[in-house]
Motif scaffolding. Structure first.
Motif, PDB file in Angstrom:
ATOM      1  N   PHE A 308       0.850  -1.192   0.000  1.00  0.00           N
ATOM      2  CA  PHE A 308       0.000   0.000   0.000  1.00  0.00           C
ATOM      3  C   PHE A 308       0.888   1.244   0.000  1.00  0.00           C
ATOM      4  N   VAL A 309       0.673   2.114  -0.986  1.00  0.00           N
ATOM      5  CA  VAL A 309       1.534   3.270  -1.215  1.00  0.00           C
ATOM      6  C   VAL A 309       0.771   4.539  -0.853  1.00  0.00           C
ATOM      7  N   HIS A 310       1.254   5.235   0.149  1.00  0.00           N
ATOM      8  CA  HIS A 310       0.546   6.435   0.601  1.00  0.00           C
ATOM      9  C   HIS A 310       0.663   7.569  -0.405  1.00  0.00           C
ATOM     10  N   PRO A 322       3.182   8.333   7.424  1.00  0.00           N
ATOM     11  CA  PRO A 322       2.028   7.655   6.808  1.00  0.00           C
ATOM     12  C   PRO A 322       1.804   6.210   7.234  1.00  0.00           C
ATOM     13  N   ARG A 323       2.862   5.435   7.467  1.00  0.00           N
ATOM     14  CA  ARG A 323       2.612   4.030   7.807  1.00  0.00           C
ATOM     15  C   ARG A 323       2.022   3.871   9.204  1.00  0.00           C
ATOM     16  N   ASP A 324       1.943   4.982   9.954  1.00  0.00           N
ATOM     17  CA  ASP A 324       1.255   4.953  11.247  1.00  0.00           C
ATOM     18  C   ASP A 324      -0.144   5.559  11.175  1.00  0.00           C
ATOM     19  N   TRP A 325      -0.602   5.895   9.969  1.00  0.00           N
ATOM     20  CA  TRP A 325      -1.965   6.393   9.823  1.00  0.00           C
ATOM     21  C   TRP A 325      -2.948   5.219   9.925  1.00  0.00           C
ATOM     22  N   HIS A 347       7.615   6.625   2.035  1.00  0.00           N
ATOM     23  CA  HIS A 347       8.479   7.030   0.928  1.00  0.00           C
ATOM     24  C   HIS A 347       8.622   8.547   0.949  1.00  0.00           C
ATOM     25  N   ARG A 348       9.528   9.058   0.128  1.00  0.00           N
ATOM     26  CA  ARG A 348       9.932  10.461   0.244  1.00  0.00           C
ATOM     27  C   ARG A 348       9.257  11.373  -0.780  1.00  0.00           C
ATOM     28  N   LEU A 349       7.942  11.251  -0.897  1.00  0.00           N
ATOM     29  CA  LEU A 349       7.210  12.218  -1.711  1.00  0.00           C
ATOM     30  C   LEU A 349       6.919  13.430  -0.819  1.00  0.00           C
ATOM     31  N   HIS A 350       7.952  14.230  -0.597  1.00  0.00           N
ATOM     32  CA  HIS A 350       7.829  15.388   0.292  1.00  0.00           C
ATOM     33  C   HIS A 350       7.415  16.649  -0.457  1.00  0.00           C
ATOM     34  N   PHE A 384      -2.179   2.082  -4.672  1.00  0.00           N
ATOM     35  CA  PHE A 384      -1.787   3.486  -4.501  1.00  0.00           C
ATOM     36  C   PHE A 384      -2.975   4.306  -4.009  1.00  0.00           C
ATOM     37  N   LEU A 385      -2.686   5.332  -3.213  1.00  0.00           N
ATOM     38  CA  LEU A 385      -3.728   6.212  -2.697  1.00  0.00           C
ATOM     39  C   LEU A 385      -3.430   7.658  -3.049  1.00  0.00           C
ATOM     40  N   SER A 386      -4.454   8.396  -3.428  1.00  0.00           N
ATOM     41  CA  SER A 386      -4.422   9.857  -3.570  1.00  0.00           C
ATOM     42  C   SER A 386      -3.269  10.329  -4.447  1.00  0.00           C
ATOM     43  N   GLY A 387      -2.378  11.176  -3.893  1.00  0.00           N
ATOM     44  CA  GLY A 387      -1.331  11.809  -4.672  1.00  0.00           C
ATOM     45  C   GLY A 387      -0.243  10.882  -5.159  1.00  0.00           C
ATOM     46  N   SER A 388      -0.292   9.603  -4.786  1.00  0.00           N
ATOM     47  CA  SER A 388       0.685   8.659  -5.334  1.00  0.00           C
ATOM     48  C   SER A 388       0.247   8.117  -6.688  1.00  0.00           C
TER      49      SER A 388
END
Length: 510
Positions: A308-310, A322-325, A347-350, A384-388
């Motif tokens: 699962f990709v935030h 995110p992995r603690d959401w 991951h580093r989508l900052h 994948f979720l949302s902005g990913s």
């Protein structure tokens, strides 16, 4: 009496404000559209010259005042907010409010290059450092690369193109210098078709974005218009109404709701609320940036895995990560309840410019998951979720045999117009249009932002044209990131159906 000084953005002059100024004056207030000297003088012109022009306009208003001193509201569109802020700094106490039209806040030492939406072009101009050159205006069919043209008529687009002028690079590369004088209150006009909405800003605020924390004050207000980057061309009347309301102190703050009540605490944002399904409270295995949720008997029989990709961007240092959401934990535990390994990762989508970095993080994470002896390395799905959403493109194109399925929930399926990201590697529609891609399950919500919904529609049209195997699970009444917000039977059924379709692909024989 309030008087408006209207400062144009890149490549444009006072002509873009013609209709908005007429509407304002029809309401009995004076409007002063400004022609910045930079566009007239060309090479060598800089930001200071444009600031001086706005200052001169303020001084002329004061000189012409008959009786009381008028209240001045400066309105800046994209680049135009830089000379507007500079002028307010040069005339402290004379400006009642600054209105930002579809542009980000500015500060001391920051050049206006940030208003150039194309990331690659920004980097090229910064590296060249040629402050004496000019940037040619866009061709008619290229304006959309400078901001969404949603709502702009063909006639208005023709006029915009015909009257556009080269932008002197000195206006973009030389930094804004402020004295430190107190600046007036601000109002932002968000343009939804550019991807900027109050809901988006509040979500980013809940991520801990430091810039938005500075704006999360009752005196900083916002309006949202359902249009693209040029509201003075697409909805001049509505923009005039918003400017009048802004001058009167109206609008919503990031800490207020539409009815004036306090917004919910960011700590209770949707992605931090309980997951909509009851799942087993199984422990996680934390390994670097990965968390694994493993079925009890996976040690005896390797199991398929769903990674699962935030979404994002999520600012660096945001807590919890995110992995603690609860939403991500809920999905991973639900997968484990179905007999497959559920995986989450950070991951580093900052930032919107960080898709290449995030893509590399995900590729490394998938390789680590496949190497786990409890995982069937030939049966992997990515969800994948949302902005990913743009991160699906590399996997759609690679088509490894072990990738049995891709899924995406309320995805943004292309960089939004205001992001300025033109990297073809992250445009899934271009990949599925060619066909031959892995099966894809897409969860589509009905209460989606229009700019995001447009990217989904483009992707689905391209998939149909290419004969790509895309299945859609609709949740008609659900909002973006609905798992913590919409605990209805229809929402639960949609998540179950999406999981059922992914599992069918994961377990099918070849």
């Amino acid at each position: 009496m309030t008087e408006f000084v209207l400062v144009p953005g890149l490549f444009t002059g006072s002509h873009v404000w013609r209709e908005t100024a007429a509407r304002l004056e029809g309401e009995g207030v004076r409007a002063h559209p400004v022609d910045l000297p930079g566009l007239r003088s060309g090479d060598g012109a800089d930001l200071e010259a444009d600031i001086a022009r706005v200052v001169a306009t303020i001084d002329a208003i004061d000189a012409a005042a008959d009786g009381g001193v008028p209240e001045i509201v400066l309105v800046g569109h994209d680049y135009g907010v830089h000379p507007a802020v500079g002028a307010a700094d040069r005339r402290p106490g004379r400006v009642a409010r600054i209105v930002y039209v579809d542009t980000a806040p500015v500060g001391d030492g920051v050049p206006a290059l940030a208003t150039v939406p194309d990331q690659e072009l920004r980097e090229r101009l910064a590296a060249a450092g040629d402050a004496d050159g000019v940037l040619p205006p866009p061709a008619r069919d290229a304006w959309r690369r400078w901001g969404s043209t949603a709502g702009v008529s063909d006639a208005a687009l023709d006029r915009l193109t015909a009257l556009a002028a080269p932008q002197p690079l000195g206006t973009l590369l030389r930094p804004l210098r402020l004295s430190g004088a107190e600046l007036p209150p601000t109002t932002g006009v968000l343009c939804a078709e550019s991807g900027a909405t109050l809901a988006t800003l509040r979500m980013l605020l809940s991520f801990g974005d430091p810039m938005l924390k500075a704006l999360a004050r009752p005196e900083v207000t916002f309006f949202e218009l359902p249009t693209g980057h040029w509201p003075m061309l697409s909805c001049a009347g509505r923009l005039a109404e918003v400017l009048l309301a802004a001058a009167a102190g109206g609008g919503q703050s990031l800490v207020d709701t539409a009815d004036g009540s306090a917004a919910e605490d960011p700590a209770t944002a949707g992605y931090l609320k309980p997951f909509l399904l009851d799942v087993t409270e199984r422990p996680r295995e934390r390994r670097g940036t990965l968390d694994l949720y493993v079925p009890e008997d996976a040690a005896r029989t390797p199991r398929p895995a769903i990674v699962f990709v935030h979404g994002g961007p999520v600012p660096e240092g945001a807590e919890p990560t995110p992995r603690d959401w609860p939403t991500l934990i809920g999905y991973a535990r639900y997968a484990a309840d179905q007999g497959v390994v559920g995986v989450t990762l950070d991951h580093r989508l900052h930032a919107v410019t960080a898709y290449p970095t995030a893509a590399a993080d995900i590729e490394a994470a998938v390789a680590e998951v496949r190497a786990d002896p409890r995982v069937d390395a030939d049966r992997i799905a990515l969800w994948f979720l949302s902005g990913s959403g743009p991160l699906t493109a590399p996997w759609l194109g690679a088509r490894p045999a072990w990738l049995r399925c891709l899924a995406a929930s309320y995805p943004i399926m292309a960089p939004l117009p205001g992001w300025g990201v033109n990297d073809a590697r992250f445009r899934p529609a271009e990949v599925v249009a060619r066909g031959g891609t892995p099966p894809f399950v897409l969860v589509r919500v009905g209460r989606e932002a229009s700019a995001v919904a447009a990217t989904v529609a483009e992707f689905l049209a391209a998939a149909e044209a290419g004969g790509a195997p895309v299945e859609v699970v609709d949740v008609p009444d659900a909002p973006h990131a609905f798992e913590g917000l919409d605990h209805t039977d229809s929402a639960r059924d949609a998540v179950r159906e999406a999981m059922r379709r992914v599992l069918r692909r994961l377990t099918a024989r070849r």
